[in-house]
Design a protein around this motif. Structure first.
Motif, PDB file in Angstrom:
ATOM      1  N   ASP A 150       0.829  -1.203   0.000  1.00  0.00           N
ATOM      2  CA  ASP A 150       0.000   0.000   0.000  1.00  0.00           C
ATOM      3  C   ASP A 150       0.868   1.259   0.000  1.00  0.00           C
ATOM      4  O   ASP A 150       0.613   2.209  -0.748  1.00  0.00           O
ATOM      5  N   ALA A 151       1.911   1.263   0.830  1.00  0.00           N
ATOM      6  CA  ALA A 151       2.800   2.428   0.912  1.00  0.00           C
ATOM      7  C   ALA A 151       3.535   2.645  -0.407  1.00  0.00           C
ATOM      8  O   ALA A 151       3.680   3.785  -0.870  1.00  0.00           O
ATOM      9  N   THR A 152       3.991   1.560  -1.028  1.00  0.00           N
ATOM     10  CA  THR A 152       4.713   1.677  -2.295  1.00  0.00           C
ATOM     11  C   THR A 152       3.791   2.161  -3.404  1.00  0.00           C
ATOM     12  O   THR A 152       4.171   3.015  -4.210  1.00  0.00           O
ATOM     13  N   ALA A 153       2.584   1.634  -3.436  1.00  0.00           N
ATOM     14  CA  ALA A 153       1.615   2.068  -4.453  1.00  0.00           C
ATOM     15  C   ALA A 153       1.330   3.561  -4.320  1.00  0.00           C
ATOM     16  O   ALA A 153       1.230   4.278  -5.324  1.00  0.00           O
ATOM     17  N   LYS A 154       1.215   4.046  -3.104  1.00  0.00           N
ATOM     18  CA  LYS A 154       0.965   5.475  -2.906  1.00  0.00           C
ATOM     19  C   LYS A 154       2.142   6.311  -3.388  1.00  0.00           C
ATOM     20  O   LYS A 154       1.955   7.387  -3.970  1.00  0.00           O
ATOM     21  N   GLU A 155       3.358   5.828  -3.157  1.00  0.00           N
ATOM     22  CA  GLU A 155       4.543   6.552  -3.628  1.00  0.00           C
ATOM     23  C   GLU A 155       4.527   6.708  -5.153  1.00  0.00           C
ATOM     24  O   GLU A 155       4.991   7.707  -5.689  1.00  0.00           O
ATOM     25  N   TYR A 156       3.973   5.703  -5.820  1.00  0.00           N
ATOM     26  CA  TYR A 156       3.967   5.713  -7.282  1.00  0.00           C
ATOM     27  C   TYR A 156       2.617   6.155  -7.864  1.00  0.00           C
ATOM     28  O   TYR A 156       2.371   5.978  -9.054  1.00  0.00           O
ATOM     29  N   ALA A 157       1.761   6.738  -7.032  1.00  0.00           N
ATOM     30  CA  ALA A 157       0.450   7.248  -7.488  1.00  0.00           C
ATOM     31  C   ALA A 157      -0.377   6.156  -8.157  1.00  0.00           C
ATOM     32  O   ALA A 157      -1.037   6.386  -9.176  1.00  0.00           O
ATOM     33  N   ILE A 158      -0.333   4.947  -7.588  1.00  0.00           N
ATOM     34  CA  ILE A 158      -1.058   3.809  -8.140  1.00  0.00           C
ATOM     35  C   ILE A 158      -2.331   3.556  -7.343  1.00  0.00           C
ATOM     36  O   ILE A 158      -2.299   3.429  -6.119  1.00  0.00           O
ATOM     37  N   TYR A 159      -3.419   3.490  -8.061  1.00  0.00           N
ATOM     38  CA  TYR A 159      -4.704   3.123  -7.457  1.00  0.00           C
ATOM     39  C   TYR A 159      -4.904   1.619  -7.587  1.00  0.00           C
ATOM     40  O   TYR A 159      -4.605   1.032  -8.629  1.00  0.00           O
ATOM     41  N   TYR A 160      -5.386   0.974  -6.535  1.00  0.00           N
ATOM     42  CA  TYR A 160      -5.813  -0.420  -6.664  1.00  0.00           C
ATOM     43  C   TYR A 160      -6.867  -0.727  -5.613  1.00  0.00           C
ATOM     44  O   TYR A 160      -6.913  -0.116  -4.547  1.00  0.00           O
ATOM     45  N   LYS A 161      -7.734  -1.662  -5.945  1.00  0.00           N
ATOM     46  CA  LYS A 161      -8.821  -2.020  -5.045  1.00  0.00           C
ATOM     47  C   LYS A 161      -9.231  -3.466  -5.298  1.00  0.00           C
ATOM     48  O   LYS A 161      -9.511  -3.858  -6.427  1.00  0.00           O
ATOM     49  N   LYS A 162      -9.277  -4.234  -4.223  1.00  0.00           N
ATOM     50  CA  LYS A 162      -9.694  -5.629  -4.314  1.00  0.00           C
ATOM     51  C   LYS A 162     -11.189  -5.706  -4.597  1.00  0.00           C
ATOM     52  O   LYS A 162     -11.995  -4.998  -3.990  1.00  0.00           O
TER      53      LYS A 162
END
Length: 210
Positions: A150-162
């Motif tokens: 989650d922290a890495t995705a936020k750093e890279y402006a990545i959205y994801y949702k299960k």
């Protein structure tokens, strides 16, 4: 301004993310050309994308972003259970990098492709190892705890949702579909057209990797 825009992108649904990133690619090169003969600048230069991370690679070893210092990076977020786009994108990235290696081995050797999962519950190191081996021998698969991803995705402006569980117990993960080209300092340079041909990817890589 680019950094602020990318910050906002992280909060948007996937379809809006794609449109916003595409628009940024068009606008940024125009802003970079301040006069006749001005050298082109990477379209994502100055954007707030990327940052430190501590994850686990496909061999089960803890690895940080510092392990890739001095290398250009192709960073793609996806998951191995993805039924369609992730395998296609990973294949295109791998073939695009192979095309660069064939035409200019010195340039190709400077680049490391990273596949970061957005489904750490299922994407164990063993699963990732089998997956990334299909696409490029130097592709690195990265997983970790839910908090670390989650922290890495936020750093890279990545959205994801299960997504919702199916009757059979499976689920999909909605996520941003982008491939970042990062410089040797881990700063963003450009988006690669991973949904296009390997040749288009190779062309964009050679535009920025020196």
């Amino acid at each position: 301004m680019a950094g602020r825009a990318m910050n906002e992108i992280a909060r948007l649904p996937t379809i809006i993310i794609r449109r916003a990133l595409a628009a940024l690619l068009v606008i940024a090169p125009l802003a970079a050309c301040s006069g006749p003969g001005a050298p082109a600048k990477p379209p994502l230069e100055g954007a707030r994308i990327g940052g430190p991370f501590t994850l686990t690679d496909q061999d089960g070893k803890q690895i940080t972003d510092r392990a890739f210092a001095g290398k250009y990076r192709i960073v793609y977020f996806g998951y191995t259970f993805c039924p369609d786009v992730c395998p296609v994108d990973a294949r295109n990235i791998g073939l695009g990098l192979r095309a660069v290696e064939a035409s200019d081995p010195a340039v190709g050797a400077k680049i490391v492709p990273l596949f970061i999962t957005v489904d750490p519950a299922r994407d164990t190191p063993e699963v990732l190892k089998s997956f990334v081996a299909n696409f490029h021998p130097r592709m690195v698969g990265l997983t970790g705890s839910a908090a670390a991803i989650d922290a890495t995705a936020k750093e890279y402006a990545i959205y994801y949702k299960k997504g919702e569980m199916s009757p059979g117990g499976g689920y999909m993960v909605d996520h941003s579909r982008v491939a970042y080209l990062m410089d040797p300092q881990g700063k963003p340079m450009a988006l690669l057209p991973q949904d296009q041909s390997p040749e288009a990817i190779a062309t964009e890589i050679k535009r920025w990797v020196k």
